[in-house]
Design an enzyme around this catalytic site. Sequence first.
Site, short mmCIF file in Angstrom:
data_model
loop_
_atom_site.label_atom_id
_atom_site.label_comp_id
_atom_site.label_asym_id
_atom_site.label_seq_id
_atom_site.Cartn_x
_atom_site.Cartn_y
_atom_site.Cartn_z
N SER A 125 0.84 -1.20 0.00
CA SER A 125 0.00 0.00 0.00
C SER A 125 0.88 1.26 0.00
O SER A 125 1.64 1.47 -0.93
CB SER A 125 -0.95 -0.03 1.20
OG SER A 125 -1.95 0.96 1.07
N ASP A 222 -9.99 -4.43 -4.78
CA ASP A 222 -9.43 -3.48 -3.83
C ASP A 222 -10.30 -2.23 -3.79
O ASP A 222 -10.41 -1.51 -4.78
CB ASP A 222 -8.00 -3.12 -4.26
CG ASP A 222 -7.24 -2.31 -3.21
OD1 ASP A 222 -7.89 -1.64 -2.39
OD2 ASP A 222 -6.00 -2.35 -3.23
N HIS A 252 -7.70 -5.37 -0.76
CA HIS A 252 -6.57 -4.47 -0.59
C HIS A 252 -5.37 -5.11 0.11
O HIS A 252 -4.24 -4.98 -0.35
CB HIS A 252 -7.00 -3.22 0.18
CG HIS A 252 -5.90 -2.22 0.36
ND1 HIS A 252 -5.27 -1.61 -0.70
CD2 HIS A 252 -5.29 -1.74 1.49
CE1 HIS A 252 -4.34 -0.80 -0.25
NE2 HIS A 252 -4.33 -0.86 1.07
#
Length: 278
Positions: A125, A222, A252
């Site tokens: 991320s 996601d 995600h």
Amino acid sequence: MAFGWGLQQTLFRFGRPAFSGCRHKASIQYLSRPDLPKLAYRKLKGKSPGVLFLPGYASDMHAQKAVALEDFCKSLGHSFVRFDYSGCGSSEGDFKEQTVGKWKKDVLAVLDDLCEGPQILVGSSMGGWLMLLAALARPDKIAALVGVAAAADHIITSFNQLTVEVKKEVEESGEWRLPSKYANDGYYSVPYETIKEAETHCLLTSPIPITCPVRLIHGMKDEEVPWHVSMHIANRVLSTDVDVILRKNGEHRLNEKDDIKLLVYTIDDLIDKLTTVG
């Protein structure tokens, strides 16, 4: 190929409910820096290329992916480092005072002071954004990059999608409540100054002079960071050795057993490629 019995044993352990158990509680060390927060880390010594894991926003080094990669690197005898950003996990600092620039400095400090030889950076991320920034700042230290739902520029892209009225409210209040199903309150409280500072680190508006191998894994379900971000990164980096891997049902965090298997296989393949070339 590097894939062998050690990797098979590592993957087999993914099926056990207690996989991440209490293992991470031991051997936490601290990197001291003049006038900066101490950074908590775990280091596994071994061969090159090493692997450095960069957590996501408000996350820490005890994420399942990080523990899995440590197990894998141990099975192969390669070095591995995982750590907590300033203001996160066991590191010193106030989370609300942190910025992308400060976390970039954390990554560079770990690269400079804890990592020996070329490194495969694995960024989850926001960590995927930071790995790109680190690769630009320390190209000689980087062997390859692996992004997991890489969120390059994402906080700015999301903020810019707000209406003028909402942006004005955020500026006046000094805080943006960024919705997220992973936050305890359903949102992350992002200081307005953090948003403004993050603008100075955006990368996707021009070519990114990174030429090492790049692998980008993203879930098509996601809801935090659209998978198109990984496609955008792939188009912007100058490297010709770039793969984008999409997980049709991936979310995600990509923490499912098969997601982590794919991550380990991807890094195993890179290690094989890099050591064969070397």
